[in-house]
Scaffold this motif. Sequence first.
Motif, mmCIF file in Angstrom:
data_model
loop_
_atom_site.group_PDB
_atom_site.id
_atom_site.type_symbol
_atom_site.label_atom_id
_atom_site.label_comp_id
_atom_site.label_asym_id
_atom_site.label_seq_id
_atom_site.Cartn_x
_atom_site.Cartn_y
_atom_site.Cartn_z
ATOM 1 N N UNK A 1 0.831 -1.202 0.000
ATOM 2 C CA UNK A 1 0.000 0.000 0.000
ATOM 3 C C UNK A 1 0.868 1.256 0.000
ATOM 4 N N UNK A 2 1.965 1.225 0.730
ATOM 5 C CA UNK A 2 2.885 2.352 0.774
ATOM 6 C C UNK A 2 3.492 2.613 -0.610
ATOM 7 N N UNK A 3 3.864 1.545 -1.292
ATOM 8 C CA UNK A 3 4.415 1.694 -2.638
ATOM 9 C C UNK A 3 3.387 2.278 -3.590
ATOM 10 N N UNK A 4 2.142 1.820 -3.479
ATOM 11 C CA UNK A 4 1.089 2.347 -4.345
ATOM 12 C C UNK A 4 0.830 3.815 -4.058
ATOM 13 N N UNK A 5 0.897 4.205 -2.796
ATOM 14 C CA UNK A 5 0.732 5.622 -2.455
ATOM 15 C C UNK A 5 1.851 6.466 -3.056
ATOM 16 N N UNK A 6 3.051 5.903 -3.080
ATOM 17 C CA UNK A 6 4.152 6.618 -3.710
ATOM 18 C C UNK A 6 3.908 6.833 -5.181
ATOM 19 N N UNK A 7 3.391 5.818 -5.860
ATOM 20 C CA UNK A 7 3.060 5.959 -7.274
ATOM 21 C C UNK A 7 1.972 6.985 -7.497
ATOM 22 N N UNK A 8 0.983 6.992 -6.607
ATOM 23 C CA UNK A 8 -0.087 7.977 -6.701
ATOM 24 C C UNK A 8 0.462 9.393 -6.523
ATOM 25 N N UNK A 9 1.395 9.572 -5.588
ATOM 26 C CA UNK A 9 2.016 10.882 -5.379
ATOM 27 C C UNK A 9 2.804 11.315 -6.605
ATOM 28 N N UNK A 10 3.531 10.380 -7.214
ATOM 29 C CA UNK A 10 4.254 10.690 -8.452
ATOM 30 C C UNK A 10 3.298 11.182 -9.540
ATOM 31 N N UNK A 11 2.172 10.461 -9.676
ATOM 32 C CA UNK A 11 1.221 10.816 -10.728
ATOM 33 C C UNK A 11 0.585 12.171 -10.459
ATOM 34 N N UNK A 12 0.255 12.447 -9.210
ATOM 35 C CA UNK A 12 -0.324 13.750 -8.885
ATOM 36 C C UNK A 12 0.685 14.873 -9.112
ATOM 37 N N UNK A 13 1.934 14.629 -8.748
ATOM 38 C CA UNK A 13 2.978 15.632 -8.986
ATOM 39 C C UNK A 13 3.125 15.914 -10.481
ATOM 40 N N UNK A 14 3.117 14.849 -11.285
ATOM 41 C CA UNK A 14 3.217 15.030 -12.732
ATOM 42 C C UNK A 14 2.067 15.849 -13.272
ATOM 43 N N UNK A 15 0.846 15.588 -12.771
ATOM 44 C CA UNK A 15 -0.322 16.319 -13.255
ATOM 45 C C UNK A 15 -0.258 17.787 -12.845
ATOM 46 N N UNK A 16 0.104 18.059 -11.603
ATOM 47 C CA UNK A 16 0.241 19.450 -11.162
ATOM 48 C C UNK A 16 1.301 20.154 -12.017
ATOM 49 N N UNK A 17 2.385 19.452 -12.325
ATOM 50 C CA UNK A 17 3.420 20.024 -13.172
ATOM 51 C C UNK A 17 2.912 20.332 -14.570
ATOM 52 N N UNK A 18 2.077 19.447 -15.123
ATOM 53 C CA UNK A 18 1.508 19.685 -16.449
ATOM 54 C C UNK A 18 0.616 20.920 -16.448
ATOM 55 N N UNK A 19 -0.141 21.090 -15.366
ATOM 56 C CA UNK A 19 -1.081 22.198 -15.300
ATOM 57 C C UNK A 19 -0.401 23.537 -15.027
ATOM 58 N N UNK A 20 0.607 23.533 -14.171
ATOM 59 C CA UNK A 20 1.154 24.793 -13.676
ATOM 60 C C UNK A 20 2.656 24.925 -13.821
ATOM 61 N N UNK A 21 3.301 23.950 -14.449
ATOM 62 C CA UNK A 21 4.737 24.018 -14.640
ATOM 63 C C UNK A 21 5.481 23.122 -13.670
ATOM 64 N N UNK A 22 6.656 22.676 -14.090
ATOM 65 C CA UNK A 22 7.436 21.725 -13.299
ATOM 66 C C UNK A 22 7.826 22.285 -11.937
ATOM 67 N N UNK A 23 8.127 23.567 -11.881
ATOM 68 C CA UNK A 23 8.536 24.156 -10.605
ATOM 69 C C UNK A 23 7.413 24.072 -9.575
ATOM 70 N N UNK A 24 6.181 24.324 -10.019
ATOM 71 C CA UNK A 24 5.036 24.230 -9.105
ATOM 72 C C UNK A 24 4.824 22.788 -8.683
ATOM 73 N N UNK A 25 4.998 21.861 -9.615
ATOM 74 C CA UNK A 25 4.849 20.452 -9.281
ATOM 75 C C UNK A 25 5.848 20.015 -8.222
ATOM 76 N N UNK A 26 7.070 20.501 -8.329
ATOM 77 C CA UNK A 26 8.085 20.108 -7.350
ATOM 78 C C UNK A 26 7.847 20.753 -5.982
ATOM 79 N N UNK A 27 7.139 21.875 -5.958
ATOM 80 C CA UNK A 27 6.727 22.431 -4.667
ATOM 81 C C UNK A 27 5.627 21.578 -4.037
ATOM 82 N N UNK A 28 4.773 21.029 -4.884
ATOM 83 C CA UNK A 28 3.672 20.206 -4.397
ATOM 84 C C UNK A 28 4.176 18.888 -3.823
ATOM 85 N N UNK A 29 5.169 18.266 -4.481
ATOM 86 C CA UNK A 29 5.600 16.920 -4.111
ATOM 87 C C UNK A 29 5.942 16.767 -2.629
ATOM 88 N N UNK A 30 6.837 17.583 -2.069
ATOM 89 C CA UNK A 30 7.183 17.367 -0.662
ATOM 90 C C UNK A 30 6.017 17.605 0.283
#
Length: 429
Positions: free
Chosen positions: A92-121
Amino acid sequence: MRIGRIGHRGHLVAMLCAALAVVLAAGPAAVGSRAAPVADTGHEHAHTEGAPAATAADQAVRFQALLGQHSVLAADLMRSRIRGDDNFAQAANAALGGNTDAMTALVGQLFGAATGEKFRPLWSQHVVALFAYAGAVAEQDEAAKARAREDLVGFEKKLATFFAGASHGRLPADAAREAVVMHVNHLTKQADAYAAHDYAQSDRLYREGYQHTYDLGLTLADALLPARDRATLRTPIWRLRSQLGKVLAEHAVLLEDVTRAAVTNTADFDASADMINGNTRDLAAAVDTLFGAPTARRFQSLWASHVELLVAYAGATAAGKPDRRHEARSQLRTFETRMAAVLAPATGGRLSPADLSAALQAHDQMLLDHADAYAARDYRNAQDVADKTYEHMFALARRLADGFGATVAARLPRGGAQTGYGGLAVVNR
């Protein structure tokens, strides 16, 4: 193996869910995520070569899907910690990590990579705090529980500030924080109830948490997408696609939950069955709205047997009863043929009984594969299958919404079934 009271309340779901299965053979759209560590990995999911670029409508549904998936994965992780099931917790922890990766990628697509990297942590630390909270609950360590809760309050503020800032003033900070607080409360309170063996309360919060975060995805998308794209989110076809994805993905999640309970013969089996009943009521309401009660009633007994056979298969697998497993498979093949024969005329000849039967078989096979992997304690594979099944539900919802067309889509009540259509009360237009 029988699913409590599902036999009567679940039957109206048949037509919609079987119809949704017809597009399985055409392949899923990428919605969920592959398993990956929950810590920051820097990994982003690659796009399929030659795949069309995601539209604003695609991104909005994806945002909803990923948020809803986050809620159920986090709840599953917390419950596994409380049970002391370390192997399942790792999956479950691994799947949550994958979900976080996917959400970070989507935020980056919408608002730019820099914003996505702020979201990730921010998001990753939020997950870590939920993990710590569950551990404290399991160990009955009130001091550690209070520290985890204090950390969560801090991340609530930071996440609310992040989303409000990304909306450029369209999403009030107070409303954003209220939504994040509700999300955290759903998860922490379901964990508390689970530890207290109040499975009915825990499962009620489990469902509410999924529905809230899924609906929150729409409100965030409506606040964060460019103005030119927001009108798409109000069209009947998009609303139908969104609401079908919501209830069908939840159906898959809850069916997998009850089959896990059947495999392990745990005390929460009855509560898990009740969760399926609640999802069934929502699906039944959609079937009745879209197609009418007479059509829906034709599928009543078939759908009830379909669900019960899948759970019976899981129980027989755990018990080492190959004859019962074979019988369940055999009866599922009969179900698929009969359902296809009933459904084909409703498509106006656009889909043949053979095509429908093959698609239904593919859907059932995924659920059987999940039960097999879980019974074998291959939790990583079981989670991968569950993730793929979750993805399929959104591919089905999209294609069926397109297939039904605007006339059928317009019958869907504004807001969908029961839980509303949003997630935040206030978004500045």
